[in-house]
Scaffold this active site. Structure first.
Site, PDB file in Angstrom:
ATOM      1  N   PRO A 163       7.088  -3.316   0.992  1.00  0.00           N
ATOM      2  CA  PRO A 163       7.394  -4.750   1.009  1.00  0.00           C
ATOM      3  C   PRO A 163       8.792  -5.082   1.524  1.00  0.00           C
ATOM      4  O   PRO A 163       8.973  -6.104   2.201  1.00  0.00           O
ATOM      5  CB  PRO A 163       7.229  -5.156  -0.462  1.00  0.00           C
ATOM      6  N   LYS A 216      -7.205  -2.773  -0.974  1.00  0.00           N
ATOM      7  CA  LYS A 216      -6.511  -1.540  -0.578  1.00  0.00           C
ATOM      8  C   LYS A 216      -5.793  -0.910  -1.766  1.00  0.00           C
ATOM      9  O   LYS A 216      -5.772   0.322  -1.915  1.00  0.00           O
ATOM     10  CB  LYS A 216      -5.518  -1.840   0.546  1.00  0.00           C
ATOM     11  N   THR A 220       0.466  -1.428   3.392  1.00  0.00           N
ATOM     12  CA  THR A 220      -0.003  -1.489   2.009  1.00  0.00           C
ATOM     13  C   THR A 220       1.116  -2.088   1.166  1.00  0.00           C
ATOM     14  O   THR A 220       2.071  -1.407   0.799  1.00  0.00           O
ATOM     15  CB  THR A 220      -0.381  -0.094   1.485  1.00  0.00           C
ATOM     16  N   LYS A 248       5.071   4.564  -3.948  1.00  0.00           N
ATOM     17  CA  LYS A 248       5.102   3.110  -3.734  1.00  0.00           C
ATOM     18  C   LYS A 248       3.781   2.461  -4.078  1.00  0.00           C
ATOM     19  O   LYS A 248       3.727   1.425  -4.762  1.00  0.00           O
ATOM     20  CB  LYS A 248       5.501   2.832  -2.281  1.00  0.00           C
TER      21      LYS A 248
END
Length: 271
Positions: A68, A163, A93, A224
Protein backbone atom coordinates in the site's frame (compact mmCIF):
# COMPACT_ATOMS: atom_id res chain seq x y z
CA UNK A 1 -4.45 -1.09 -29.64
CA UNK A 2 -4.76 0.65 -26.31
CA UNK A 3 -1.74 2.56 -25.05
CA UNK A 4 -0.73 1.02 -21.74
CA UNK A 5 1.36 2.48 -18.94
CA UNK A 6 2.73 -0.29 -16.71
CA UNK A 7 4.12 0.80 -13.34
CA UNK A 8 6.01 -1.70 -11.21
CA UNK A 9 8.44 -4.18 -12.77
CA UNK A 10 9.18 -6.66 -10.03
CA UNK A 11 9.22 -10.40 -10.64
CA UNK A 12 5.52 -10.47 -11.51
CA UNK A 13 5.23 -7.07 -13.17
CA UNK A 14 8.05 -7.69 -15.62
CA UNK A 15 6.53 -10.95 -16.84
CA UNK A 16 3.07 -9.42 -17.14
CA UNK A 17 4.32 -6.34 -18.99
CA UNK A 18 6.16 -8.56 -21.44
CA UNK A 19 2.93 -10.42 -22.24
CA UNK A 20 1.19 -7.12 -23.04
CA UNK A 21 4.09 -5.94 -25.18
CA UNK A 22 4.14 -9.21 -27.10
CA UNK A 23 0.39 -8.81 -27.71
CA UNK A 24 1.13 -5.62 -29.64
CA UNK A 25 0.14 -2.92 -27.19
CA UNK A 26 2.15 0.32 -27.22
CA UNK A 27 3.73 0.04 -23.78
CA UNK A 28 5.32 2.68 -21.56
CA UNK A 29 6.95 1.34 -18.41
CA UNK A 30 8.23 2.81 -15.17
CA UNK A 31 9.99 1.25 -12.22
CA UNK A 32 11.68 2.80 -9.22
CA UNK A 33 14.84 0.92 -10.23
CA UNK A 34 15.05 1.81 -13.91
CA UNK A 35 17.52 -0.97 -14.75
CA UNK A 36 14.75 -3.55 -14.34
CA UNK A 37 13.05 -2.05 -17.40
CA UNK A 38 16.00 -2.68 -19.73
CA UNK A 39 14.80 -6.05 -21.17
CA UNK A 40 11.38 -4.55 -21.94
CA UNK A 41 12.91 -1.45 -23.52
CA UNK A 42 15.12 -3.68 -25.67
CA UNK A 43 11.94 -5.46 -26.80
CA UNK A 44 10.21 -2.23 -27.79
CA UNK A 45 8.75 -0.64 -24.67
CA UNK A 46 9.26 3.04 -23.85
CA UNK A 47 10.88 3.89 -20.52
CA UNK A 48 9.35 6.82 -18.63
CA UNK A 49 11.44 8.90 -16.27
CA UNK A 50 8.59 9.23 -13.77
CA UNK A 51 5.15 7.79 -13.03
CA UNK A 52 3.55 11.04 -14.19
CA UNK A 53 5.34 10.88 -17.54
CA UNK A 54 4.30 7.25 -17.97
CA UNK A 55 0.55 7.89 -17.65
CA UNK A 56 0.08 11.17 -19.54
CA UNK A 57 -0.96 9.57 -22.86
CA UNK A 58 -2.16 6.21 -21.55
CA UNK A 59 -5.54 4.69 -22.25
CA UNK A 60 -4.96 2.09 -19.53
CA UNK A 61 -2.71 2.39 -16.48
CA UNK A 62 -1.67 -0.84 -14.76
CA UNK A 63 0.00 -0.88 -11.37
CA UNK A 64 1.74 -3.93 -9.91
CA UNK A 65 3.44 -2.66 -6.77
CA UNK A 66 4.81 -4.15 -3.59
CA UNK A 67 2.47 -2.76 -0.94
CA UNK A 68 0.00 0.00 0.00
CA UNK A 69 2.80 2.48 0.71
CA UNK A 70 4.29 2.06 -2.76
CA UNK A 71 0.85 2.42 -4.33
CA UNK A 72 0.20 5.58 -2.34
CA UNK A 73 3.45 7.14 -3.52
CA UNK A 74 2.65 6.34 -7.15
CA UNK A 75 -0.90 7.64 -6.76
CA UNK A 76 0.42 10.96 -5.45
CA UNK A 77 2.44 11.30 -8.64
CA UNK A 78 -0.07 10.17 -11.25
CA UNK A 79 -3.57 11.17 -10.11
CA UNK A 80 -3.24 14.80 -11.33
CA UNK A 81 -2.16 13.60 -14.79
CA UNK A 82 -4.87 11.03 -15.61
CA UNK A 83 -7.16 11.97 -18.50
CA UNK A 84 -10.93 11.43 -18.38
CA UNK A 85 -11.71 8.06 -19.96
CA UNK A 86 -8.56 6.43 -18.60
CA UNK A 87 -8.83 3.06 -16.92
CA UNK A 88 -6.61 2.35 -13.93
CA UNK A 89 -6.19 -1.40 -13.37
CA UNK A 90 -4.73 -1.90 -9.89
CA UNK A 91 -3.21 -5.41 -9.77
CA UNK A 92 -1.18 -5.26 -6.55
CA UNK A 93 -2.23 -7.07 -3.37
CA UNK A 94 -3.24 -4.19 -1.12
CA UNK A 95 -6.67 -5.06 0.28
CA UNK A 96 -10.11 -3.52 -0.36
CA UNK A 97 -9.73 -0.55 1.97
CA UNK A 98 -6.78 0.77 -0.01
CA UNK A 99 -8.69 0.28 -3.26
CA UNK A 100 -11.61 2.31 -1.91
CA UNK A 101 -9.26 5.07 -0.77
CA UNK A 102 -7.66 5.15 -4.21
CA UNK A 103 -11.05 5.30 -5.96
CA UNK A 104 -12.00 8.31 -3.84
CA UNK A 105 -8.93 10.18 -5.07
CA UNK A 106 -9.59 9.81 -8.78
CA UNK A 107 -10.99 12.59 -10.94
CA UNK A 108 -14.24 12.44 -12.85
CA UNK A 109 -14.15 10.06 -15.80
CA UNK A 110 -11.22 7.95 -14.52
CA UNK A 111 -12.37 4.38 -13.91
CA UNK A 112 -10.68 2.09 -11.40
CA UNK A 113 -10.65 -1.71 -11.68
CA UNK A 114 -9.10 -3.73 -8.87
CA UNK A 115 -7.69 -6.85 -10.50
CA UNK A 116 -5.08 -8.67 -8.39
CA UNK A 117 -3.80 -11.96 -9.71
CA UNK A 118 -3.56 -15.52 -8.46
CA UNK A 119 -0.42 -17.33 -9.56
CA UNK A 120 3.34 -16.91 -9.47
CA UNK A 121 5.99 -15.92 -11.98
CA UNK A 122 5.68 -19.10 -14.04
CA UNK A 123 1.97 -18.48 -14.59
CA UNK A 124 2.62 -14.80 -15.39
CA UNK A 125 5.14 -15.67 -18.09
CA UNK A 126 2.78 -18.25 -19.61
CA UNK A 127 -0.32 -16.03 -19.55
CA UNK A 128 -2.05 -18.36 -17.12
CA UNK A 129 -2.72 -16.10 -14.16
CA UNK A 130 -6.10 -16.00 -12.48
CA UNK A 131 -7.29 -12.37 -12.55
CA UNK A 132 -9.79 -11.45 -9.81
CA UNK A 133 -11.45 -8.29 -11.07
CA UNK A 134 -13.82 -5.97 -9.25
CA UNK A 135 -15.59 -2.93 -10.67
CA UNK A 136 -16.16 -1.90 -14.30
CA UNK A 137 -14.22 -4.73 -15.92
CA UNK A 138 -15.82 -4.77 -19.38
CA UNK A 139 -13.72 -1.92 -20.75
CA UNK A 140 -10.41 -3.66 -20.00
CA UNK A 141 -11.12 -7.37 -20.50
CA UNK A 142 -9.50 -7.31 -23.95
CA UNK A 143 -6.42 -5.64 -22.51
CA UNK A 144 -6.17 -8.22 -19.74
CA UNK A 145 -6.74 -11.21 -22.05
CA UNK A 146 -3.00 -11.83 -22.73
CA UNK A 147 -2.53 -12.30 -18.98
CA UNK A 148 -5.22 -15.00 -18.80
CA UNK A 149 -8.78 -15.53 -17.60
CA UNK A 150 -10.69 -12.75 -15.87
CA UNK A 151 -13.07 -13.68 -13.05
CA UNK A 152 -15.58 -10.93 -12.30
CA UNK A 153 -15.86 -10.73 -8.53
CA UNK A 154 -18.45 -7.97 -8.12
CA UNK A 155 -18.27 -4.28 -7.20
CA UNK A 156 -15.13 -2.20 -6.77
CA UNK A 157 -12.92 -3.61 -4.04
CA UNK A 158 -14.24 -7.17 -4.32
CA UNK A 159 -11.27 -8.35 -6.38
CA UNK A 160 -8.85 -7.05 -3.77
CA UNK A 161 -10.93 -8.66 -1.03
CA UNK A 162 -11.02 -12.07 -2.71
CA UNK A 163 -7.27 -11.94 -3.30
CA UNK A 164 -6.73 -11.58 0.45
CA UNK A 165 -8.87 -14.66 1.03
CA UNK A 166 -7.00 -16.66 -1.62
CA UNK A 167 -3.56 -15.67 -0.37
CA UNK A 168 -4.54 -16.37 3.24
CA UNK A 169 -5.52 -19.92 2.29
CA UNK A 170 -2.36 -20.50 0.24
CA UNK A 171 0.07 -19.04 2.76
CA UNK A 172 -1.65 -20.76 5.66
CA UNK A 173 -1.50 -24.08 3.81
CA UNK A 174 2.19 -23.66 3.02
CA UNK A 175 2.98 -22.88 6.67
CA UNK A 176 0.97 -25.93 7.77
CA UNK A 177 2.96 -28.13 5.39
CA UNK A 178 6.16 -26.72 6.92
CA UNK A 179 4.93 -27.64 10.40
CA UNK A 180 3.93 -31.11 9.21
CA UNK A 181 7.49 -31.55 7.99
CA UNK A 182 8.79 -30.42 11.40
CA UNK A 183 6.74 -33.24 12.95
CA UNK A 184 7.96 -35.71 10.33
CA UNK A 185 11.56 -34.72 11.02
CA UNK A 186 11.03 -35.19 14.77
CA UNK A 187 9.60 -38.66 14.14
CA UNK A 188 12.50 -39.64 11.90
CA UNK A 189 10.40 -40.28 8.81
CA UNK A 190 11.75 -40.41 5.27
CA UNK A 191 11.19 -36.99 3.64
CA UNK A 192 10.28 -38.27 0.17
CA UNK A 193 7.71 -40.67 1.62
CA UNK A 194 6.13 -37.92 3.74
CA UNK A 195 5.98 -35.46 0.86
CA UNK A 196 4.40 -38.02 -1.45
CA UNK A 197 1.79 -38.91 1.15
CA UNK A 198 0.93 -35.26 1.83
CA UNK A 199 0.79 -34.48 -1.88
CA UNK A 200 -1.88 -37.15 -2.33
CA UNK A 201 -4.13 -35.63 0.33
CA UNK A 202 -6.23 -32.46 0.78
CA UNK A 203 -3.10 -30.28 1.08
CA UNK A 204 -1.66 -31.44 -2.24
CA UNK A 205 -1.61 -27.96 -3.76
CA UNK A 206 0.06 -26.46 -0.71
CA UNK A 207 2.68 -29.22 -0.76
CA UNK A 208 3.51 -28.42 -4.37
CA UNK A 209 3.85 -24.73 -3.56
CA UNK A 210 5.89 -25.32 -0.40
CA UNK A 211 8.59 -27.11 -2.38
CA UNK A 212 8.26 -25.27 -5.70
CA UNK A 213 11.32 -24.28 -7.73
CA UNK A 214 11.86 -21.63 -10.41
CA UNK A 215 8.96 -19.47 -9.15
CA UNK A 216 8.97 -16.44 -6.92
CA UNK A 217 6.68 -15.09 -4.24
CA UNK A 218 8.86 -13.20 -1.79
CA UNK A 219 8.62 -14.05 1.90
CA UNK A 220 8.48 -10.35 2.75
CA UNK A 221 5.38 -10.09 0.54
CA UNK A 222 3.88 -13.05 2.39
CA UNK A 223 4.36 -11.11 5.64
CA UNK A 224 2.58 -8.12 4.11
CA UNK A 225 -0.34 -10.17 2.81
CA UNK A 226 -0.94 -12.13 6.02
CA UNK A 227 -0.69 -8.91 8.03
CA UNK A 228 -3.39 -7.34 5.83
CA UNK A 229 -5.64 -10.34 6.50
CA UNK A 230 -5.13 -10.40 10.25
CA UNK A 231 -5.89 -6.69 10.48
CA UNK A 232 -9.20 -7.29 8.73
CA UNK A 233 -10.61 -10.14 10.83
CA UNK A 234 -9.81 -12.16 13.94
CA UNK A 235 -7.74 -15.05 12.58
CA UNK A 236 -5.86 -16.80 15.41
CA UNK A 237 -4.33 -19.50 13.22
CA UNK A 238 -3.10 -16.91 10.72
CA UNK A 239 -1.59 -14.86 13.56
CA UNK A 240 0.64 -17.85 14.24
CA UNK A 241 1.37 -18.19 10.51
CA UNK A 242 2.32 -14.51 10.42
CA UNK A 243 4.90 -15.07 13.16
CA UNK A 244 6.40 -17.95 11.16
CA UNK A 245 6.83 -15.75 8.09
CA UNK A 246 8.12 -12.79 10.13
CA UNK A 247 10.83 -14.91 11.72
CA UNK A 248 11.79 -16.34 8.35
CA UNK A 249 11.89 -12.88 6.77
CA UNK A 250 14.28 -11.64 9.45
CA UNK A 251 16.95 -13.33 7.31
CA UNK A 252 17.46 -10.98 4.30
CA UNK A 253 18.20 -13.90 2.01
CA UNK A 254 14.87 -15.48 2.90
CA UNK A 255 12.96 -12.18 2.88
CA UNK A 256 13.87 -11.59 -0.77
CA UNK A 257 13.55 -15.24 -1.73
CA UNK A 258 10.55 -17.41 -2.53
CA UNK A 259 8.34 -18.73 0.27
CA UNK A 260 9.86 -22.16 -0.32
CA UNK A 261 12.91 -20.76 1.51
CA UNK A 262 10.63 -19.82 4.41
CA UNK A 263 9.49 -23.45 4.56
CA UNK A 264 13.12 -24.54 4.97
CA UNK A 265 13.64 -21.88 7.65
CA UNK A 266 10.54 -23.00 9.59
CA UNK A 267 11.74 -26.60 9.48
CA UNK A 268 15.14 -25.65 10.87
CA UNK A 269 13.77 -23.37 13.59
CA UNK A 270 9.99 -23.62 14.06
CA UNK A 271 9.86 -21.71 17.36
Amino acid sequence: MEKIAFLGLGHMGSAMARRLLDAGHPLTVWNRTAAKAEPLVAAGATLAASPAEAVRDADVVITMLADPAALGTVADAVVPHLRPGTYWVEMSTVGPDVVRELAARLGEGVRLVDAPVAGSTDKAAAGQLGILAGGDVAGVERVLAPLSTVTRTGPSGSGAALKLVVNTAVLGGVALVAEAMVLADALGLDEDTVRASLAGGPLGGAVGRAFAEDVHFGTSLAVKDVALATKTAELPAMEAVLEHYKRAAADPAVADGDIALAVERIRRNPA
